[in-house]
Design a protein around this motif. Structure first.
Motif, mmCIF file in Angstrom:
data_model
loop_
_atom_site.group_PDB
_atom_site.id
_atom_site.type_symbol
_atom_site.label_atom_id
_atom_site.label_comp_id
_atom_site.label_asym_id
_atom_site.label_seq_id
_atom_site.Cartn_x
_atom_site.Cartn_y
_atom_site.Cartn_z
ATOM 1 N N ASP A 1 -7.617 23.201 54.851
ATOM 2 C CA ASP A 1 -7.360 24.452 54.126
ATOM 3 C C ASP A 1 -5.903 24.613 53.694
ATOM 4 O O ASP A 1 -5.604 25.456 52.849
ATOM 5 N N ALA B 1 -5.847 32.194 52.455
ATOM 6 C CA ALA B 1 -5.561 31.709 53.803
ATOM 7 C C ALA B 1 -5.988 32.663 54.907
ATOM 8 O O ALA B 1 -6.066 32.274 56.072
ATOM 9 N N THR C 1 -4.129 25.424 47.556
ATOM 10 C CA THR C 1 -3.713 26.469 48.492
ATOM 11 C C THR C 1 -2.205 26.624 48.494
ATOM 12 O O THR C 1 -1.669 27.741 48.434
ATOM 13 N N ALA D 1 -3.405 26.035 54.958
ATOM 14 C CA ALA D 1 -2.951 27.421 55.082
ATOM 15 C C ALA D 1 -1.613 27.570 55.795
ATOM 16 O O ALA D 1 -0.980 28.621 55.718
ATOM 17 N N ASP E 1 -4.106 32.059 47.697
ATOM 18 C CA ASP E 1 -4.272 30.934 48.629
ATOM 19 C C ASP E 1 -5.472 31.072 49.554
ATOM 20 O O ASP E 1 -5.873 30.098 50.184
ATOM 21 N N THR F 1 -10.185 26.724 49.834
ATOM 22 C CA THR F 1 -9.494 27.008 51.090
ATOM 23 C C THR F 1 -10.470 27.497 52.148
ATOM 24 O O THR F 1 -10.452 27.053 53.303
#
Lengths: 247, 247, 247, 247, 247, 247, 247, 247
Positions: free
Chosen positions: H155, E157, H191, H157, E155, E191
């Motif tokens: 993003d 992140a 994501t 996240a 991901d 991302t």
């Protein structure tokens, strides 16, 4: 929906009445199955009374396993298909064209599928549009077919040209032949979907099986009556009375 | 690299010697510029002594601003181009084909660019492969051109067919004509990049300007000598002695 | 279209008159063909009277099969090309630049193609824009070439820079060199298609053959007259009088 | 993590201590917010004691709402930014280059961001690689900057060239300028990510704000000490002491 | 641009003065080169007087060839880097974080690059956001570094979270770790490009080298003065004074 | 190829004999054409003797222009089609299913195309798989049709289900209905191309015209004999004897 | 956030309290780790007191290393999972359906995950929509499960159909089974995301682990109380009381 | 499958028993329908006896048409939903988090859906990971909810972080908020699909409805018993007892 039978193998649930329902039996997709699983599926279909059990995407190990179990199985190496049982007598005729020699294996899968569906097939290979006279040379034959299957990779331009020359339905098969911007068949797939001539219908990349089933349905709708069984002999390669190549 | 001049407008830095260096002057890309900025760039180029200043992707507001500043400017609405100054006398000849009528505006930009580069042009529109006889009808002309530009959207199959018929270089221009899986020109772009016939070179989607510049270079390399200036008259549409359409 | 001959091999349909029609003979694309098929195609072309039969994308097994059949065949390992027969005498000159050493095999295919087309070639490797002085060092040579081929992977920025320095047509070849966001050549392909300098024409990713054919056509259109045959000797690597590397 | 304050507006939760924590205050992203919401956020930040509250992606309606609430707000139309409060005194210097005039609005956002971060900026516009002498002309200035921001659409080739000429970090901003295969900025984004020269770092397409914040951090790390506040006057456009254009 | 030297190897054109010009020497990208070519490039750089010649993407065969030529070469297996010559004395410090253990090889390339650039490094591995306390545990260290490199796949992140905790620049490296919708690093790449926190700059997927060069430039701009040479000993793995792992 | 006539309008080159050649006349694609151009094309086709001239993708302005020129033209607003002349008498029957009400306009284009091709049609709308009993309710009708057209957006799952219930060919039309990950029809396009049931053939996104032409060919191959002309009356909407909706 | 423990292995930082925090322990993702690293992680988790340590994506080498260290480890070859310690006593029941036999390995990972999470599972394989009666046959069981996991490749149509038949949450797992336009699972992923029936939630392609964890949480939220430990025996394959297959 | 009723409107076929079958009634998707069609669908559902008929993606014209037909309809402008009839009494509680203020409309659709499904909801907006303390502040509430819905663009996240803090299922909704490389929601979609923490399930981009239905099913499975009807009053906005905003 009336009662439909299922042959339960635990890891698979065979759709025994699919041929009665859809005109095409359940065909074993051997990719992602072990040789033993494919053999078990074929056996299950035969046990359920199907005259012909059949697998696609057969690799060498699976072909060997099929041969061991059924010594008289028909194994078409080009098409990567295995057949156990008797092929039906062919009726009607589908014309199968390829744009290049490298598209041959996919065309072989089309031809093998037609044979298993009881439909005749004539293959003419390597008639890409870069030598247009090769396409024009085959044009007179288009009208004699029940349907035309066109197999092409790279630019995938052949179906557009053929569809402008005939009133037959054109089943277009993009192939993964090519490199770079061909993106594993994406380029000819998009070309065929956006063909400027109507009458072009498209199947998945390299899906000779799907094209064969579809073309067979068209041919059969134009030829009523039953298909007699025929044996596993008498199959020829491209340019003769086509069908799966004997192994 | 020998000394190169730059005309500094603050927001722009005009590459005055580009024509001497590359054979093509700096041309103003009007998209993303205000009408005033485009006019200022054209004026700057003329101030630097260029005989012809020229902008592409000109919208209505910019065209009006150009017209107001230079009442005798040549505005080609189809091509969305504006020219201030004198067009060179054409030499050589490029054949510009379109697959369909909707590809016309891009072909117009090719023609206008050729005119500004001093190269003759003949347009034949709407010769898509779905009616192959239209392509074959134009085949005898292919060999008479210095280069062939083929403009096509949707399946983008025309350049492959044309390139199989001629020894001239084929400059292929994919267009955003079409819908769905044409993906705004991605489909014909990939088709042209993977053309099964060699001799096909590709420019960006809808880039009639780039195709025109490239074809002009090929034509000029085959026709030595200087181009005399010609006035802003005598420009015709498709199928006559082609060039930008007078507004 | 006047009568065109076809050499029918069953699995292939050789376009014998392609050279007369397009200036480039049918060239065998060996990928997806068995060694035997490639050899059969080459033999078929020679049988039809071509002075030079030629295959691209030749792997080791196919190269061996060609060597066995024709002991004096010219095998260019870098370019993965095989030639049987006599190469034409070179005329004109194309400059082939690479951005990096890893782009070498594609440039080798360009050079081999040019040799087979009878056009001279000079390669200058590893002149990427990160060391701009290397590009500037080659700038004086640009104007001496009939066309420039630029081979680049990763960011694919070199054609934009070169096209700003010359009035020669730039044939841009994106390569699959790079990783990650290069996406197997997609990044340099898009870069080249959107080059800010006009005069850049693009071929498929890693398509050295197509770039060579196109550049040869440009060179030949500027150099009238016939090409005498030359033997299989005298071929040099990069930086000398370039051409396919002798095996 | 030590205690951090949040200003709770219900629909928003302002991160009041972000500047103390990260060196950059929470900045209001006006896209997707109503004018009233943006005004409320700016007011909330000022209420929390910030000397400067600031919004990006400000459209005309939001600009008007800001102006109505704070008549002395600084509204930078090119950059689409609004500032309420006092800008810090600039320290250090970042060089901002654009490849073309159409990249101007994104460069304006970079410049406005630098001004709000208290870092000096010099813009040089329209130095695309098609006229390489324009890049070389700015080369001597590269070493005088704390960092270089390069803004480019289309082929996005400029950062690769610049990074080969300097030891300063190059912050590359792809823009959505271009058409067709530029795919709304995808082409220059991939180009910049695969730049053959190291020292290039990339932000999102059209993200002038992010590039400005990053460049400011580099500049500030090289210039210790506090920034005195400066008023809303004295801001100039490109090529002078740059910063947001006074409305 | 003042005179720049080139070491001409025929197949390569070494940019000898790149370190003087950009602060980073030409580094040999071994992918796509034969072991012999890589060795020749390294030798060419040493011959030109560089104190340290260096290659990335070194596979086992190339590593063996380097070792054979220079028995005291430093080969970092994790980072797939080879160094010949003396590493500079480290100054400054960059913090390198990974989201997961599988991102280790890319982080190793960052660390090796920093070592070769003369910048200190501390690695803290496996601090992914699924266990946020691991991130928070490292937060106090963020402010002690000159820059932070965050390496993450899946991901991607982690950079967004880290950038919200520090005023240091975050260099984000997406990796190809993951499967399915990670699409070989596309997911973390997007991302990171769209990180909601400013101060994040992105390099290519798996590009530890580029991240290391960039972070080194930031660190060096904050630490004036020369780097003394240091020998090939004293290098440690993650969590100690980091650098390339001795082979 | 025997002689084929072309009606030359300058901007268009009408393929007059297309119906004789392919069974489907040239149909005017009105998108990208001015109303005047579309009217001119329709007039040209009628002048060449076609009993029915026909345009698709007709917007309001073009519809008005057609109505003004031919007051008795048939304008189908749902299908965005215009017909001038007499529709053939319908033979055979195609079943047209939609997954949802929003797919209606595309189904209308299918129905209008079938009517123009002289094939009967029955529409059953809104039988998506989320309410499977709606699909099962229509199952008994499947076998009474010559072919089945399935129109679906979003997940595009309906053709897979229908193809498992019938031996008729399923022509699948993905639509741009949906949002987000439907990606303007990409999702149902891929679903249909990968349908787990054979017998599914796919056309371009929103391509009701292509689906109608293909289904008509299948129906006509099963119903020999000529179609008598029928007037412009007697057309009904969905669920009756379907065809273009009278305006 | 209260204090959370971390087990620091240098190359990994084990999140020891994850189960207390999230209900699921840290599970070792073995892809991209050496066998030794995976073994070390498992040992670290056991050392920290976890009753069950567990790895996914275990290849043959890693499986062997686990077996060597813990001879009584449970190795599920189909699911590619390794378990060390005692599995909890199952509560509740999740129904796991596959569209085809080739989706079996992903379903096995779901089943193994459920077993490790202490939730019962019943697998019914090969119930694709091409044989709809197979889906309808399993419909009565849907309401008896706490949640339904549907695993499908190719067209990914099964979750849409199942979600229309039940009020249970459907966790949909796209698989990479298929070829061509299946694009390694992209096709079923998009199908599932755009499912026309609500109640479908999607995980990553081939992510049987994630689906299992999610389904387990749903099941557990409906069945309060503690799970007793159970030993490593008594695990069965599909269609019995499911769970990981004993090696 | 037992008998299921269908309300046939010709253009639509209402699935009257869907609530009995799946727990969620057929909900009218107003996009692509005329206001009259949406009103007719709502009326048809009420006629069939449903206590609450409901439409999503309602634009202004459709809202007005609904209001005119049912003056006491509940119109939630933020959520673009219309409700006719009585909302059920809420049971259970779902926590709905947004990463930013711009994600509000999608969260509003989640909240409205929950209200219509009879499940309570608490919204906490603008808790993006750039200010991690805002996430940590809401952490103690996570365990009090039956499920957590996380709405995020850019993003994307936030779900990864939240899933690492709770044992509740996280339903992740990517939004089209963002620009450039966010690619209309593709970035957060990928994501979330690759979230490093298990327990995250994903719905389509901007699909607040689907997330709401799924979360409601989880909540209801944990709270047995019937829901009493409640009137159209008493609905509050974010941060109070949430639900659709009264118009």
């Amino acid at each position: 929906m009336e009662e439909q039978r299922t042959q339960d193998l635990g890891f698979a649930r065979l759709d025994v009445d699919r041929e009665a329902r859809t005109g095409t039996p359940e065909v074993v997709y051997a990719a992602g199955k072990t040789p033993a699983e494919t053999v078990a599926c074929l056996a299950g279909l035969l046990d359920a009374g199907l005259p012909l059990a059949w697998a696609t995407r057969v690799d060498a190990a699976t072909a060997a396993a099929v041969r061991e179990r059924w010594p008289d199985a028909l194994l078409d190496d080009d098409a990567r298909c295995a057949f156990v049982g008797s092929l039906p007598e062919p009726r009607g005729r589908v014309l199968v064209l390829t744009a290049g020699t490298s598209d041959g294996p996919v065309a072989a899968e089309v031809a093998a599928t037609l044979a298993a569906c009881g439909v005749g097939c004539r293959r003419v290979d390597d008639v890409g549009v870069a030598g247009l006279h090769r396409v024009l040379a085959v044009a007179p034959e288009l009208g004699t077919a029940d349907a035309v299957v066109v197999v092409a990779g790279m630019d995938g331009a052949l179906p557009s040209v053929v569809a402008g020359l005939t009133d037959r339905l054109v089943v277009a098969v993009p192939t993964s032949v090519g490199y770079g911007a061909a993106f594993d068949g994406l380029a000819p797939l998009l070309t065929m979907l956006t063909a400027c001539a109507p009458g072009v219908l498209v199947v998945n990349i390299d899906n000779g099986f799907g094209a064969g089933v579809a073309a067979a349905r068209i041919a059969r709708s134009a030829h009523a009556g039953r298909h007699a069984a025929r044996g596993l002999d008498g199959l020829d390669g491209p340019d003769g009375p086509d069908g799966p190549a004997q192994r």
